[in-house]
Design a protein around this motif. Structure first.
Motif, mmCIF file in Angstrom:
data_model
loop_
_atom_site.group_PDB
_atom_site.id
_atom_site.type_symbol
_atom_site.label_atom_id
_atom_site.label_comp_id
_atom_site.label_asym_id
_atom_site.label_seq_id
_atom_site.Cartn_x
_atom_site.Cartn_y
_atom_site.Cartn_z
ATOM 1 N N PHE A 153 -54.593 26.232 57.117
ATOM 2 C CA PHE A 153 -53.931 26.945 56.015
ATOM 3 C C PHE A 153 -52.951 28.021 56.488
ATOM 4 O O PHE A 153 -52.151 28.508 55.689
ATOM 5 C CB PHE A 153 -54.988 27.585 55.104
ATOM 6 N N CYS A 186 -49.183 27.672 55.684
ATOM 7 C CA CYS A 186 -48.849 27.987 54.291
ATOM 8 C C CYS A 186 -48.729 29.497 54.095
ATOM 9 O O CYS A 186 -47.824 29.982 53.399
ATOM 10 C CB CYS A 186 -49.904 27.431 53.346
ATOM 11 N N LEU A 205 -47.593 24.597 47.996
ATOM 12 C CA LEU A 205 -48.070 25.178 49.251
ATOM 13 C C LEU A 205 -47.856 26.681 49.321
ATOM 14 O O LEU A 205 -48.206 27.318 50.322
ATOM 15 C CB LEU A 205 -47.355 24.515 50.439
ATOM 16 N N VAL A 246 -48.425 30.530 49.022
ATOM 17 C CA VAL A 246 -49.565 31.449 48.984
ATOM 18 C C VAL A 246 -49.048 32.821 48.589
ATOM 19 O O VAL A 246 -48.273 33.433 49.340
ATOM 20 C CB VAL A 246 -50.268 31.539 50.355
ATOM 21 N N LEU A 259 -55.165 28.745 46.992
ATOM 22 C CA LEU A 259 -54.735 28.720 48.392
ATOM 23 C C LEU A 259 -54.849 30.104 49.028
ATOM 24 O O LEU A 259 -55.171 30.227 50.218
ATOM 25 C CB LEU A 259 -53.294 28.210 48.501
ATOM 26 N N GLN A 262 -58.686 30.448 49.726
ATOM 27 C CA GLN A 262 -59.190 29.583 50.787
ATOM 28 C C GLN A 262 -58.555 29.904 52.134
ATOM 29 O O GLN A 262 -59.232 29.950 53.163
ATOM 30 C CB GLN A 262 -58.963 28.113 50.436
ATOM 31 N N GLY A 263 -57.244 30.123 52.127
ATOM 32 C CA GLY A 263 -56.547 30.405 53.378
ATOM 33 C C GLY A 263 -57.033 31.685 54.042
ATOM 34 O O GLY A 263 -57.353 31.698 55.244
ATOM 35 N N LEU A 292 -60.979 22.804 48.850
ATOM 36 C CA LEU A 292 -59.741 22.839 48.078
ATOM 37 C C LEU A 292 -59.939 22.175 46.714
ATOM 38 O O LEU A 292 -59.520 22.710 45.679
ATOM 39 C CB LEU A 292 -58.618 22.133 48.849
#
Length: 303
Positions: free
Chosen positions: A44, A47, A62, A64, A190, A193-194, A241
């Motif tokens: 990630f 992104c 994509l 963030v 994102l 999670q990233g 995801l």
């Protein structure tokens, strides 16, 4: 739509458990988990960096969004909660049959429901109470199956770690719903999670340097690189995801999403029988059916 996303997450999560078991067999837990978190973070990070430097524009799938420290503190806490569950769960799955681990992990939605009962004062209906009691009976049945393989549910430390992992996993699920819901913090999936993968790799690096490496001098533990470690990260990232996307959908119910995700036990159970050739499968199939029955009752009571 969100229920389909949750079921896709469940299938991927089942393969994640299989590769986790394969990677941890006769292998050191902490290095495997560190590599896992680093790979997940690297997936990630393009992104995140692309969005920060203007290479990925707002509106892209994509992209963030930028977050201040106030937002990042929520993600650091999420990383700590998830890691406490992962570390316990990784040690448990290394030392226990996956056909025991999977069904116990499948009781997480029951724990989440009880947590909602205690923390938020929610009331259970008849179907939900039936699901809770059936899950308790299923755990009792699992303990009987475990005894046939020399596993004492009352005194085995790996069983304790397994239930602790399930408990903290349930807490993580409640926390995720709060972070992702429109009436909660409403985090971008994102972003959540990233950054939580990034913070996990930092925390695991500290644990390896300050705890695992010094302990190697007194109690050396073998670590062996295996390509299955990479697949842990790939399947976990994809499963998360789909999971976070499902939670971000309007009307998504954390109890239903959690139950759908736990159907991953079917995948891991099948592989436990076919790939790992685990024992006492006839008895465990009955235990699994009671776990699935409890999930079904909970689902009926929640809808």
């Amino acid at each position: 739509m969100w229920i389909l996303l949750a079921l896709a997450s469940a299938c991927l999560l089942g393969f994640y458990d299989v590769f986790k078991k394969k990677s941890l067999k006769d292998n050191a837990v902490i290095p495997v988990l560190l590599i896992n978190t680093i790979i997940c973070s690297c997936i990630f990070m393009p992104c995140i960096l692309g969005s920060e430097f203007g290479l990925i524009h707002e509106g892209s799938v994509l992209f963030v969004p930028h977050g201040d420290w106030e937002r990042h503190r929520w993600i650091v806490l999420k990383a700590a909660i998830v890691l406490s569950s992962w570390i316990s769960g990784y040690f448990a799955i290394k030392h226990l049959p996956i056909t025991i681990v999977g069904p116990v992990n499948a009781t997480r939605p029951i724990m989440a429901l009880i947590g909602a009962l205690v923390i938020f004062g929610e009331k259970l209906n008849a179907w939900q109470w039936a699901g809770v009691l059936t899950a308790i009976f299923a755990v009792f049945m699992l303990s009987r199956s475990g005894k046939k393989e020399g596993i004492d549910f009352k005194h085995d430390k790996w069983i304790f770690l397994l239930f602790f992992a399930a408990f903290t996993g349930a807490i993580s699920g409640l926390y995720d719903k709060y972070l992702m819901a429109a009436d909660g913090q409403h985090f971008d999936r994102l972003f959540a999670q990233g950054w939580y993968n990034f913070y996990q790799s930092i925390i695991m690096g500290i644990i390896l340097l300050t705890i695992w490496l010094p302990a190697q001098k007194k109690h050396p533990e073998k670590f062996e690189w295996r390509w299955s470690i990479v697949f842990i990260s790939l399947f976990l990232s994809a499963a998360d995801l789909f999971y976070l996307t499902a939670l971000s959908r309007p009307g998504a119910m954390i109890a239903v999403v959690s139950m759908a995700r736990r159907s991953s036990v079917v995948v891991s159970f099948i592989f436990g029988a076919i790939v790992f050739h685990e024992k006492n499968l006839k008895g465990k199939v009955l235990d699994l059916l009671f776990v699935l029955l409890s999930m079904g009752m909970l689902l009926i009571g929640t809808l």
